[in-house]
Design a protein around this motif. Structure first.
Motif, PDB file in Angstrom:
ATOM      1  N   PHE A  96       0.876  -1.184   0.000  1.00  0.00           N
ATOM      2  CA  PHE A  96       0.000   0.000   0.000  1.00  0.00           C
ATOM      3  C   PHE A  96       0.901   1.218   0.000  1.00  0.00           C
ATOM      4  O   PHE A  96       2.091   1.127   0.321  1.00  0.00           O
ATOM      5  N   CYS A 148      -6.200  -0.076  -6.886  1.00  0.00           N
ATOM      6  CA  CYS A 148      -5.210   0.645  -6.078  1.00  0.00           C
ATOM      7  C   CYS A 148      -4.562   1.658  -7.006  1.00  0.00           C
ATOM      8  O   CYS A 148      -3.788   1.297  -7.884  1.00  0.00           O
ATOM      9  N   SER A 151      -1.043   2.052  -7.017  1.00  0.00           N
ATOM     10  CA  SER A 151      -0.515   0.928  -7.786  1.00  0.00           C
ATOM     11  C   SER A 151       0.529   0.138  -7.010  1.00  0.00           C
ATOM     12  O   SER A 151       1.651  -0.067  -7.451  1.00  0.00           O
ATOM     13  N   TYR A 153       0.271  -2.908  -6.482  1.00  0.00           N
ATOM     14  CA  TYR A 153      -0.151  -4.277  -6.807  1.00  0.00           C
ATOM     15  C   TYR A 153       0.930  -5.326  -6.549  1.00  0.00           C
ATOM     16  O   TYR A 153       0.642  -6.425  -6.111  1.00  0.00           O
ATOM     17  N   LYS A 154       2.168  -4.972  -6.845  1.00  0.00           N
ATOM     18  CA  LYS A 154       3.245  -5.957  -6.650  1.00  0.00           C
ATOM     19  C   LYS A 154       3.390  -6.303  -5.170  1.00  0.00           C
ATOM     20  O   LYS A 154       3.467  -7.480  -4.812  1.00  0.00           O
ATOM     21  N   ILE A 156       1.156  -5.969  -2.878  1.00  0.00           N
ATOM     22  CA  ILE A 156      -0.066  -6.656  -2.436  1.00  0.00           C
ATOM     23  C   ILE A 156       0.027  -8.144  -2.778  1.00  0.00           C
ATOM     24  O   ILE A 156      -0.234  -9.012  -1.941  1.00  0.00           O
TER      25      ILE A 156
ATOM     26  N   MET B 188      -7.900   7.162  -4.675  1.00  0.00           N
ATOM     27  CA  MET B 188      -8.952   6.274  -4.170  1.00  0.00           C
ATOM     28  C   MET B 188      -9.863   6.958  -3.158  1.00  0.00           C
ATOM     29  O   MET B 188     -11.042   6.639  -3.056  1.00  0.00           O
ATOM     30  N   GLY B 624       4.629   2.289  -8.840  1.00  0.00           N
ATOM     31  CA  GLY B 624       3.412   3.037  -9.152  1.00  0.00           C
ATOM     32  C   GLY B 624       3.543   3.779 -10.470  1.00  0.00           C
ATOM     33  O   GLY B 624       2.618   3.789 -11.282  1.00  0.00           O
ATOM     34  N   ILE B 627       3.269   1.461 -13.428  1.00  0.00           N
ATOM     35  CA  ILE B 627       1.888   1.034 -13.674  1.00  0.00           C
ATOM     36  C   ILE B 627       1.063   2.184 -14.266  1.00  0.00           C
ATOM     37  O   ILE B 627       0.209   1.967 -15.122  1.00  0.00           O
ATOM     38  N   HIS B 660      -4.956  -5.301 -10.901  1.00  0.00           N
ATOM     39  CA  HIS B 660      -3.944  -6.342 -10.646  1.00  0.00           C
ATOM     40  C   HIS B 660      -3.540  -7.086 -11.918  1.00  0.00           C
ATOM     41  O   HIS B 660      -2.364  -7.267 -12.195  1.00  0.00           O
TER      42      HIS B 660
END
Lengths: 172, 724
Positions: A96, A148, A151, A153-154, A156, B188, B624, B627, B660
């Motif tokens: 996060f 997210c 981002s 994601y990795k 997570i 978010m 981040g 992505i 994801h």
């Protein structure tokens, strides 16, 4: 309307406007603000909680629909002093950044691991007759309803895989 | 005491001498336990007695005037008030520092927040907002479609030599047109505020990035002095530019709370976030590159067309990196601005480079092909010695190292000729792009207090929007004062604390971090005096001081807390040198030959951003960025209804941010670097660098995979499969 819920193992009775979503009942009436509002219409996953053990978007539920149900929120998984294995793994793997989607990611992954353990197939499961396994591809597919924007994601994915491995070891 | 440092001279590498050994380490976020348990309190989550709830009503026309019928809702259960005065048209752009446009009864775009309905409960207010009767007088000259627009305002950014002549004389050249769609930040956490008044003072709990500016913006919007405004933003659920300036929520909540004499909460809906905060402009871009036989650039031209609302001062600096990235004596950069009745444009993560480097670095890939050169060789050959536009020295440039080390780590030598690597129905390809992002310094202040029990406290109105500020400011103080990180507490996000730079432009960590370092060094000076040695001779570690042949516990040196304020400011070096973070992005993609779908299999970012303050949080920032690169290359684009100018896909279900499953393997490589001219930490911003150029690496990989050049982004399947 009177609504009775069992929230994080505690019975709660609320007198609610029938228009109140389960999400707003948790946040505004029970002051359990760990469950987040990111879109309020079922698109981001930040409001994910468990109802009778299954993950749902609490923004899409009216609270009155859940009279008598058991609800588990992020506050029911662990505390800062006593983190659940998933929560600890999220901290360790930096799963996060801003933290806003995080409770939803954790609740969702908690339920997702149980779904896999029960052998539920997903869109990416190659053999629908075989028992589903926790692969990275399955994880990503099953977590794609939780957005997210930072981002993470990795982190997570790494956190979920580690917590799941620990769970398996503990079970063996 | 306040100690101020202006960046006039190169700074010694103090942080390479300290002994605690915590700076740069991948220490987990100190706010992590609160965030994973739902205990971090975001703006709309504060519990207030007697709180009322406000919901905005959006305009249903693109241009004209409105009248509201208060009686249409005043009889509904729970009605408390209806407000139209003082409301702001859209969020303030970053660093505006004054009130955003307050249009009164005028409508400038469809969706504009024209009235705030306040009721006892959220459910009541939401229904009233839907029930409110509004009548409009609609102007018929709204600009909602730019295809016929002919009133472009030209602004020339740089004009050096003669690009036309360079193109004529070039050995090889490219002359390319691109389009990119608008983007939304998509943080978010919905933008929300709770305002409460105590006499003529207002406290607003809000989701904001830059409290020093935001306080002035809100005070000006309300017509009160800034001293009467307190902002609290200890946790911010993402910003990415959308919370740089105050939004409609903070002003609306404060206006209603002042009238009602009770706290009022206003949270924007997700569509209202898209409509009424800020978005990145759509662009049309024209790039021309001229090169000689050696592959050296002789001419660079980058012209773009963009839009904003009338009266907005923001322009997307699309050519920001084009101005400095490559050498070349003939240069031209300019933009054309259209004024349209659509949501305001402003800073979204990596303003400028996000879309400008996407196109420039895609064009460089085409030039490399025309020259029959490796795209890495072409880039390294054109790294300038000094800023090519103004001749300023470059403080540090790690681009060549990034390209070389990144290529080796990624396996660039495995790249195959275009369209030749096939796995079943997938074609596989690799792409590279340079990364660059200007490094900026902003005035920033912080207070550090060292206690006799060998604990320390950092206080500043800086924000942590997911960037890791709580963690890195603690590491900087701990490193400087010789304390374990657990002994340092960091308090942020309260405008009563010393004013920081705020989070934006990738300047937050370096500016606010420097102020903490300066304050902590002032404390060291006092400690050195008490030890009887020079500060340079003082060693602090684990709460012990060593120096002048003495060793002493901090508790023996001080019996009262020592509090110092530190301030960093721009200086001669800030203006006199060119400073930027550099790097290289690599991507491997698979393109489906049947559907045209693109899957990003893996990416690597090599980043040269000076000293890395926390390897883990910095790495996460770069992930981040990578992505976001995937998103802007493949998915993200605002769609406008050309009849009304409004954003048709103003939800997270229709504006596609990466999920994801869109993300392949990610890797990040930090290039060892110190930038003595940037700040006393030798660090440069990293929050945006990881995004700048990342999308181009994906686009270039698509070409290498399947031979389709994408010039209109995002690269959705319909833009690929017809050409396969």
């Amino acid at each position: 309307m009177r609504v009775s819920l069992t929230v994080n193992d505690t019975p709660r009775t609320l007198d609610l406007d029938p228009r109140t979503s389960l999400l707003d009942a948790l946040r505004d009436h029970l002051h359990l603000t760990g469950t987040k509002k990111g879109c309020d219409h079922g698109q981001c996953g930040a409001c994910t909680v468990l109802v009778n053990g299954e993950r749902v978007n609490s923004c899409l539920c009216l609270a009155v629909m859940h009279d008598g149900d058991e609800v588990t929120t992020i506050e029911g998984l662990g505390t800062p002093e006593n983190l659940s294995p998933l929560q600890a793994a999220f901290v360790k793997h930096d799963g996060f950044q801003c933290g806003y989607c995080t409770p939803g990611q954790i609740m969702s992954s908690h339920a997702m691991l149980k779904e896999i353990a029960r052998g539920w197939p997903s869109h990416v499961t190659e053999d629908l007759s075989a028992k589903a396994e926790l692969t990275i591809e399955e994880l990503k597919e099953r977590m794609s309803g939780n957005l997210c924007r930072c981002s993470a994601y990795k982190g997570i994915a790494d956190a979920i895989l580690e917590a799941a491995a620990e769970q398996r070891e503990a079970a063996e | 005491m306040t100690t101020e440092l202006k960046m006039d001279v190169p700074q010694p590498r103090f942080l390479d001498q300290t002994q605690q050994g915590v700076l740069g380490k991948p220490i987990p976020r100190v706010d992590g336990a609160l965030k994973v348990t739902g205990q971090a309190t975001y703006a709309a989550e504060w519990q207030m007695d007697d709180m009322a709830h406000g919901v905005f009503v959006g305009a249903a026309i693109p241009k004209g005037h409105f009248t509201i019928d208060r009686d249409s809702i005043a009889g509904m259960d729970g009605f408390l008030g209806l407000y139209t005065d003082n409301l702001v048209r859209n969020s303030a752009r970053g660093t505006l520092n004054t009130n955003p446009v307050q249009p009164g009864d005028r409508v400038d775009y469809l969706g504009q927040s024209i009235a705030l309905v306040v009721a006892e409960t959220f459910e009541q207010a939401r229904d009233m907002a839907a029930a409110l009767k509004v009548s409009y007088t609609r102007d018929d000259d709204a600009v909602t479609d730019l295809s016929e627009y002919d009133d472009w305002e030209l602004k020339v950014g740089i004009e050096l030599g003669d690009v036309d002549a360079a193109m004529d004389a070039a050995h090889k050249s490219v002359d390319l047109e691109y389009t990119t769609k608008g983007h939304n930040s998509g943080a978010m956490e919905l933008h929300g505020s709770i305002a409460s008044w105590d006499g003529d003072h207002v406290t607003v709990r809000s989701s904001l990035q830059m409290l020093g500016f935001n306080r002035n913006e809100l005070a000006d919007s309300l017509g009160v002095p800034p001293e009467q405004v307190r902002l609290l933003s200890p946790y911010v659920g993402g910003g990415f530019g959308s919370k740089l300036g105050i939004g409609p929520d903070s002003v609306g909540a404060a206006v209603a709370a002042r009238d009602l004499g009770r706290p009022v909460r206003v949270v924007l809906t997700r569509p209202q976030v898209f409509d009424t905060t800020i978005r990145r402009t759509e662009t049309r871009q024209h790039i021309r590159l001229a090169a000689n036989q050696d592959g050296r650039l002789t001419g660079i031209s980058h012209v773009n067309w963009q839009s904003n609302l009338p009266g907005e001062g923001h322009a997307e600096p699309v050519d920001a990196a084009t101005r400095f990235l490559y050498a070349g004596e003939n240069r031209y950069c300019a933009h054309y601005m259209a004024r349209r009745n659509s949501p305001a444009t402003g800073d979204v993560r990596s303003p400028g480079e996000a879309v400008g480097m996407l196109t420039l670095e895609a064009a460089m890939d085409e030039l490399a092909e025309a020259l029959e050169m490796d795209p890495i060789d072409l880039r390294i050959r054109n790294i300038p010695e000094v800023h090519p536009g103004n001749g300023k020295p470059i403080s540090s440039n790690g681009m060549a190292s990034s390209l070389r080390q990144g290529a080796e780590a990624f396996g660039w030598d495995q790249r195959q000729p275009t369209g030749t690597r096939r796995e079943g129905e997938w074609l596989i390809g690799m792409g590279v792009a340079a990364a660059a992002r200007a490094n900026l310094l902003m005035p920033s202040s912080a207070r550090v207090t060292l206690n006799p029990d060998a604990t320390a406290v950092v206080e500043t109105d800086m924000t942590d929007i997911g960037t890791g500020t709580y963690t890195i400011l603690g590491q900087i103080a701990a490193e400087t004062l010789g304390l374990p990180t657990e002994s340092v507490t960091v308090h942020l996000g309260d405008s009563n604390f010393p004013t920081a730079s705020g989070s934006g432009g990738s300047w937050g960590a370096t500016s606010s971090g420097s102020s903490v370092l300066i304050a902590a060094r002032a404390i060291r000076k006092t400690l050195a005096e008490r030890m009887g040695c020079e500060e340079e001779a003082l060693t602090l570690k684990d709460g012990m001081a060593t120096g002048g042949n003495k060793r002493s516990a901090l508790s023996e040196l001080i019996d009262q807390p020592i509090s110092e304020e530190g301030k960093i400011d721009k200086g001669k070096l800030t203006k006199g040198t060119h400073q930027a973070g550099y790097g290289a992005h690599f991507a491997e993609v698979a393109v489906n030959t049947v559907t045209g779908e693109v899957r990003v299999r893996r990416m690597l970012a090599a980043m040269a951003a000076g000293r890395i303050l926390n390897e883990q949080t910095a790495r996460s920032q770069v992930y981040g960025g990578q992505i976001w690169g995937i998103g802007s290359a493949l998915h993200e684009g605002l769609e406008f209804d050309t009849r009304t100018g409004h954003i048709a896909n103003h939800t997270l279900g229709e504006y596609y941010v990466p999920v994801h499953l869109d993300v392949g393997d990610l890797d990040v490589l930090f290039i060892d670097e110190r930038d003595d001219m940037a700040n006393p930490m030798q660090a440069k911003g990293i929050g945006e660098l990881g995004f700048c150029g990342a999308a181009a690496a994906v686009a270039n990989a698509i070409y290498n995979a399947c031979g389709v050049r994408i010039r209109d982004f995002p690269a959705t399947p319909d833009r690929i499969f017809p050409h396969l």
